[in-house]
Design a protein around this motif. Structure first.
Motif, PDB file in Angstrom:
ATOM      1  N   UNK A   1      16.796  -3.628 -84.346  1.00  0.00           N
ATOM      2  CA  UNK A   1      16.476  -3.461 -85.772  1.00  0.00           C
ATOM      3  C   UNK A   1      14.980  -3.301 -86.033  1.00  0.00           C
ATOM      4  N   UNK A   2      14.112  -4.143 -85.475  1.00  0.00           N
ATOM      5  CA  UNK A   2      12.690  -4.021 -85.832  1.00  0.00           C
ATOM      6  C   UNK A   2      12.117  -2.631 -85.560  1.00  0.00           C
ATOM      7  N   UNK A   3      12.444  -2.052 -84.419  1.00  0.00           N
ATOM      8  CA  UNK A   3      11.935  -0.730 -84.084  1.00  0.00           C
ATOM      9  C   UNK A   3      12.436   0.332 -85.040  1.00  0.00           C
TER      10      UNK A   3
ATOM     11  N   UNK B   1      18.540   1.776 -90.936  1.00  0.00           N
ATOM     12  CA  UNK B   1      19.382   1.454 -89.786  1.00  0.00           C
ATOM     13  C   UNK B   1      20.118   2.692 -89.269  1.00  0.00           C
ATOM     14  N   UNK B   2      20.341   2.727 -87.980  1.00  0.00           N
ATOM     15  CA  UNK B   2      21.295   3.675 -87.409  1.00  0.00           C
ATOM     16  C   UNK B   2      21.839   3.114 -86.101  1.00  0.00           C
ATOM     17  N   UNK B   3      21.066   3.169 -85.022  1.00  0.00           N
ATOM     18  CA  UNK B   3      21.553   2.656 -83.750  1.00  0.00           C
ATOM     19  C   UNK B   3      21.798   1.154 -83.785  1.00  0.00           C
ATOM     20  N   UNK B   4      21.084   0.440 -84.627  1.00  0.00           N
ATOM     21  CA  UNK B   4      21.210  -1.015 -84.691  1.00  0.00           C
ATOM     22  C   UNK B   4      22.423  -1.480 -85.481  1.00  0.00           C
ATOM     23  N   UNK B   5      23.171  -0.543 -86.067  1.00  0.00           N
ATOM     24  CA  UNK B   5      24.375  -0.893 -86.824  1.00  0.00           C
ATOM     25  C   UNK B   5      25.554  -0.100 -86.274  1.00  0.00           C
ATOM     26  N   UNK B   6      26.207  -0.608 -85.204  1.00  0.00           N
ATOM     27  CA  UNK B   6      27.382   0.068 -84.645  1.00  0.00           C
ATOM     28  C   UNK B   6      28.611  -0.169 -85.518  1.00  0.00           C
ATOM     29  N   UNK B   7      29.790   0.087 -84.979  1.00  0.00           N
ATOM     30  CA  UNK B   7      31.019  -0.047 -85.765  1.00  0.00           C
ATOM     31  C   UNK B   7      31.230  -1.480 -86.247  1.00  0.00           C
TER      32      UNK B   7
ATOM     33  N   UNK C   1      24.562  -3.353 -73.534  1.00  0.00           N
ATOM     34  CA  UNK C   1      23.596  -4.320 -73.023  1.00  0.00           C
ATOM     35  C   UNK C   1      23.560  -5.563 -73.896  1.00  0.00           C
ATOM     36  N   UNK C   2      23.509  -6.728 -73.270  1.00  0.00           N
ATOM     37  CA  UNK C   2      23.293  -7.975 -73.999  1.00  0.00           C
ATOM     38  C   UNK C   2      21.883  -8.033 -74.577  1.00  0.00           C
ATOM     39  N   UNK C   3      20.981  -7.263 -73.995  1.00  0.00           N
ATOM     40  CA  UNK C   3      19.592  -7.281 -74.444  1.00  0.00           C
ATOM     41  C   UNK C   3      19.418  -6.653 -75.819  1.00  0.00           C
ATOM     42  N   UNK C   4      20.435  -6.009 -76.323  1.00  0.00           N
ATOM     43  CA  UNK C   4      20.363  -5.455 -77.676  1.00  0.00           C
ATOM     44  C   UNK C   4      20.393  -6.547 -78.749  1.00  0.00           C
TER      45      UNK C   4
END
Length: 328
Positions: free
Chosen positions: A177-179, A187-193, A131-134
């Motif tokens: 990131x804020x959530x 960080x986890x989901x907000x930092x992909x490869x 998603x671009x909304x990320x």
């Protein structure tokens, strides 16, 4: 010496590359992969250096033309990827834009997170997002690869453990990131490869631009073929690489093949532009009251490169597009 990894299996196939990046040669009799070379660096490094001399001189008949699109990251996966935030003025700017005070400790104690290292993008691979909304953002950085580093090492003696340097696109999903940070667990989901440059260089390849701790050259970024920023990686780096290594090794040993990132390169001289969209957006908030530059859209192209004083590409270029990912 310049090293790369041809896409092959999970860990690539080690290549020694000519200085002008035009040709490469496989070295299976020395080391099949870059990780294997790092595991036995003292023995194999002189052999790789000799191959490097010969491929650059055009003495090897089995050398072949190098196509960056066939390359994986120099380390397609690594035992550890730890990313710092060494340019504290960048952190200060982001916090200032949202009206948050910055703790004084940020100037004396490095910020660092442990990212996913089980798979990195190659230099020309698409960035995938559902998603671009990320809020997909690029972050142009410099990184080092170490040999085995003992726990508790002092920064004053950590420099010799730097064996190779690379460039990085540390992809961030800003709107996630804020959530995540609000949970107080990082960080986890907000930092992909993340993606890395085609080449990993031994420090001597940088000449006078490398002082043993910092790279004193502009890091150049283009967005959709337009210049975006060229801050100097050696300027305003609050914590140098030996300091970042010592910070990472305070409570643990670091295995050979550990990758340590600088964080987004940023200068207080804003005329040099930025190395990420978030920084430009924060400056727009401070100037206009709202951000005007969007995060990446599908199809957008990002290019990250560092040139020597003569204008030659040192690491090759990270050249990626954002592509929509659809789960199977």
């Amino acid at each position: 010496m310049k090293l790369a990894s041809l896409r092959h299996g999970r860990d690539g196939e080690l290549l020694v590359v000519a200085g002008d990046l035009s040709r490469a040669v496989k070295v299976p009799d020395i080391a099949a992969t870059l990780q294997a070379a790092l595991d036995d660096w003292v023995r194999v490094e002189p052999q790789l250096q000799e191959v490097s001399r010969r491929v650059h001189a055009g003495e090897l008949a089995d050398a072949f033309p190098l196509d960056p699109s066939t390359l994986a990251a120099p380390l397609p996966r690594a035992y550890q990827w730890a990313d710092g935030s060494a340019y504290v003025n960048h952190v200060e700017l982001v916090r200032q834009a949202r009206g948050a005070a910055m703790p004084e400790s940020f100037w004396t104690d490095p910020l660092m997170y442990q990212g996913g290292s089980d798979g990195f993008y190659g230099p020309c691979e698409d960035i995938l997002a559902a998603s671009e909304e990320w809020g997909v953002d690029f972050e142009a950085e410099v990184a080092v690869i170490t040999d085995d580093v003992p726990m508790g090492i002092a920064a004053a003696v950590a420099g010799p453990h730097i064996k190779l340097l690379m460039l990085v696109n540390d992809v961030s999903l800003r709107n996630l990131i804020p959530g995540e940070l609000a949970k107080g667990f990082g960080f986890f989901q907000s930092k992909p490869a993340s993606a890395f440059s085609p080449m990993a260089l031994t420090p001597d390849e940088l000449g006078e631009a490398w002082d043993g701790a910092k790279v004193h050259l502009p890091l150049r970024v283009w967005l959709n073929e337009q210049p975006f920023g060229q801050p100097n990686a050696g300027v305003d780096m609050t914590f140098d690489f030996p300091q970042l290594i010592a910070h990472a090794a305070r409570t643990r040993h670091l295995s050979a093949g550990t990758v340590i990132g600088s964080g987004t390169v940023s200068n207080t001289d804003r005329s040099q532009g930025a190395c990420c969209l978030a920084e430009r957006r924060m400056l727009e908030v401070l100037t206009y009251g709202a951000a005007r530059t969007p995060y990446l859209r599908f199809g957008d192209r990002v290019r990250i490169e560092m040139l020597d004083a003569a204008g030659h590409s040192l690491f090759g270029a990270i050249d990626q597009r954002l592509r929509e990912y659809r789960a199977q």
